[in-house]
Scaffold this motif. Sequence first.
Motif, short mmCIF file in Angstrom:
data_model
loop_
_atom_site.label_atom_id
_atom_site.label_comp_id
_atom_site.label_asym_id
_atom_site.label_seq_id
_atom_site.Cartn_x
_atom_site.Cartn_y
_atom_site.Cartn_z
N TYR A 136 0.85 -1.42 0.06
CA TYR A 136 0.08 -0.03 0.13
C TYR A 136 0.84 1.23 0.01
O TYR A 136 0.59 2.25 -0.66
N SER A 137 2.08 1.26 0.84
CA SER A 137 2.75 2.42 0.83
C SER A 137 3.40 2.72 -0.44
O SER A 137 3.88 3.89 -0.59
N SER A 138 3.67 1.51 -1.39
CA SER A 138 4.30 1.78 -2.68
C SER A 138 3.29 2.47 -3.56
O SER A 138 3.75 3.14 -4.85
N ILE A 139 1.89 2.70 -3.42
CA ILE A 139 0.97 3.28 -4.17
C ILE A 139 0.38 4.68 -3.96
O ILE A 139 -0.01 5.32 -4.51
N THR A 140 0.63 4.85 -2.76
CA THR A 140 0.18 6.37 -2.00
C THR A 140 0.89 6.45 -0.62
O THR A 140 1.52 5.64 0.19
N GLN A 141 1.09 7.81 -0.39
CA GLN A 141 1.57 8.37 0.57
C GLN A 141 0.75 9.57 1.22
O GLN A 141 0.87 10.31 1.95
N SER A 142 -0.52 9.42 0.60
CA SER A 142 -1.46 10.36 0.92
C SER A 142 -2.15 10.28 2.26
O SER A 142 -2.61 9.00 2.63
N ASN A 143 -2.70 11.06 2.99
CA ASN A 143 -3.19 11.31 4.08
C ASN A 143 -4.71 11.77 3.96
O ASN A 143 -5.61 11.90 4.82
N GLU A 144 -4.89 12.18 2.62
CA GLU A 144 -6.18 13.06 2.19
C GLU A 144 -6.98 11.91 1.58
O GLU A 144 -6.56 11.28 0.68
#
Length: 430
Positions: free
Chosen positions: A53-61
């Motif tokens: 999951y962290s490889s496809i996003t780092q967003s908190n929004e």
Amino acid sequence: MPLPLFSKTLSLQGYDIEQAKLEYALLSQSTVQEIEDRKAAIVAHHITHNPFYSSITQSNEWDSLPILTKRDLQQPLEKRITPGYKKLFKGKTSGSSGHPFYFAKDKYAHAITWAAFFNAYNEHDINLDKDYQARFYGIPLSGKSRYIELLKDYVSQRKRFPIFNLNEEVLEYFIDRFKKSPFQYINGYTSSILLLAQYCINNNQVLKNICPTLKACIVTSEMLFPDDRITLEKGLGIPIINEYGASEVGLIAMENSNNLFVLNNNNLFIEVVDDNNKSVLPGQTGRILITDLYNKAHPMIRYEIGDIGSIETHSSGKLILKQLQGRTSDVARLPSGKVVPGLTFYYVTKSIINTDSDILEFIVIQTTPSEFEIQYVSKNELSDSLKSNIQRSMDEYLEPGLSVIFTKKEYLDRSTRGKLKQFISNVHSI
């Protein structure tokens, strides 16, 4: 006090079902902020601990988070599991959308999933630990997997009815079984139970009179149309309850005792987006996304379940599934460029075919952009006048120039799990 067999079996497998039931009961009292906090927590967990999951996003929004599709999850399961989670529930989706994949849940997330079912069924006076279920589902015909399903049936207080060939001889056997067994409720695929109800009607019977212990019928996995509900109520003589769920996330929505299709927004977060992945207004139709707020072993965040529907807030304050229109993959592309939901064909033909009591069930298959095949089960061939009426209806409601062929069958081919897809398009593969 010892646990009943089903709950005890879950507990012995490491699922803390009693704690999950207690927690789930409290979740229904959650504030909006508490739900937002759980959404933020599951996203933070997977961004921090899950490499997939962290490889496809780092967003908190939330609105910037990627939408996970079934294709995204069609990679080895071990690549998607959060490191450190060893004791898991593992399963595989049915593949009814054409994109099966393996999934996993940590043990407590799976316990919460079962707690949702216990809670929803209790509202209809159905006790999953005690009540005897007549189960209309598919089952593997041989091998280890068959015996596993039969063992599940035993500990879950249920008798499974074979549904791959539902001719009159088989349905007569079913009726005889209901005479001899004190079933409390029926659970299974809509189309199969519908055939049983129609058989009762054709033979001037009501199943409740044959099996007085019956309390309710829960239909799942396939669409429930309004006129089908009428047939089910007439033939079975018990309340019909619509259930919407998926193996990878559990219970999504279920009709309550007031006939509201209530969303399970306790352990799940459910939303609807448009073609641009933007949230739609209440009551508007779009693609359904599901987030499992408890599954820490595998990210199910903004997961596109593959269905189309709409959500609105009822006057009671409950979020309800206002419409469920079928799968996103069930669309027909016509020669003019028009794209219509496959269920359009089903509604058009069903309203006409229902005038012929010989028709037990049927499916619509798109073979080319302009050609369709209607496969049907009936004692007699369709009359020329009925075929002409269907042709005219398709010209009127869809577009002129579409051709239809009619194929009479002894029974309709179902999936390996026994599901019946009411519309199939083969256009993408030709």
